[in-house]
Design a protein around this motif. Structure first.
Motif, short mmCIF file in Angstrom:
data_model
loop_
_atom_site.label_atom_id
_atom_site.label_comp_id
_atom_site.label_asym_id
_atom_site.label_seq_id
_atom_site.Cartn_x
_atom_site.Cartn_y
_atom_site.Cartn_z
N ASP A 98 -1.51 -1.28 1.29
CA ASP A 98 -0.75 -0.11 1.73
C ASP A 98 0.24 0.35 0.67
N ALA A 99 0.91 -0.60 0.03
CA ALA A 99 1.88 -0.24 -1.01
C ALA A 99 1.17 0.39 -2.21
N LEU A 100 0.04 -0.17 -2.60
CA LEU A 100 -0.73 0.38 -3.72
C LEU A 100 -1.21 1.80 -3.40
N ASP A 101 -1.77 1.98 -2.21
CA ASP A 101 -2.24 3.31 -1.83
C ASP A 101 -1.10 4.31 -1.73
N GLY A 102 0.02 3.90 -1.14
CA GLY A 102 1.18 4.79 -1.05
C GLY A 102 1.71 5.18 -2.42
N GLY A 103 1.71 4.22 -3.33
CA GLY A 103 2.15 4.52 -4.70
C GLY A 103 1.24 5.51 -5.39
N LEU A 104 -0.07 5.36 -5.19
CA LEU A 104 -1.02 6.29 -5.79
C LEU A 104 -0.86 7.70 -5.23
N ALA A 106 1.88 8.94 -3.78
CA ALA A 106 3.20 9.45 -4.20
C ALA A 106 3.18 9.92 -5.65
N ALA A 107 2.38 9.26 -6.48
CA ALA A 107 2.28 9.64 -7.88
C ALA A 107 1.36 10.85 -8.09
N PRO A 112 -6.96 6.91 -2.89
CA PRO A 112 -6.58 5.51 -2.74
C PRO A 112 -7.78 4.60 -2.45
#
Length: 148
Positions: A98-104, A106-107, A112
């Motif tokens: 979830d953190a990885l997908d959210g970071g992608l 957001a960037a 994701p």
């Protein structure tokens, strides 16, 4: 009769893990990588996405039984601890994904599911390396036992 992809995946994972834990891990991780990679194209189409989500659920939950068998086999002396750690590892993996997908997102990078495909492919690579090591170790022990 209604049946969810999680139920189908868990049933299939258990059935195939009974035959071969390593082969089940390899097939389900490869399937999960392929399904997640396939998400990149039809994300905007509800029909194709629905089919892929169903397949994703099967592949994801088919991983659970062989992973649990692997952990319980490796930690046969402490099954309760192994079970607790397994559940914690699944939750940590969910949080990491979830953190990885959210970071992608957001960037502004999007897609994701492609990151998920890469993550499951790295898990597949780990299993392949591990099974080769196990096979090499078994062959070496067999040679030692036969006096070669």
């Amino acid at each position: 009769m209604r049946c969810s992809s999680a139920s189908v995946g868990n049933w299939l994972g258990g059935r195939f893990a009974h035959r071969s834990v390593d082969r089940t891990l390899i097939v389900t991780l490869a399937s999960l990588s392929a399904v997640l990679a396939a998400f990149a194209t039809p994300m905007g189409h509800s029909g194709a996405s629905a089919v892929l989500i169903f397949l994703w659920g099967i592949a994801s939950f088919a991983l659970v039984p062989p992973l649990a068998v692997r952990v319980m086999t490796a930690a046969a002396d402490a099954p309760n601890l192994a079970s607790a750690v397994t559940i914690g590892a699944f939750n940590l993996g969910n949080a990491f994904g979830d953190a990885l997908d959210g970071g992608l997102i957001a960037a502004g990078l999007g897609y994701p599911a492609v990151a998920g495909a890469a993550t499951s492919a790295s898990g597949l690579a780990t299993v392949l390396v591990g099974t080769r090591r196990d096979a090499a170790g078994s062959a070496a022990r067999l040679c030692e036992a036969e006096g070669r």
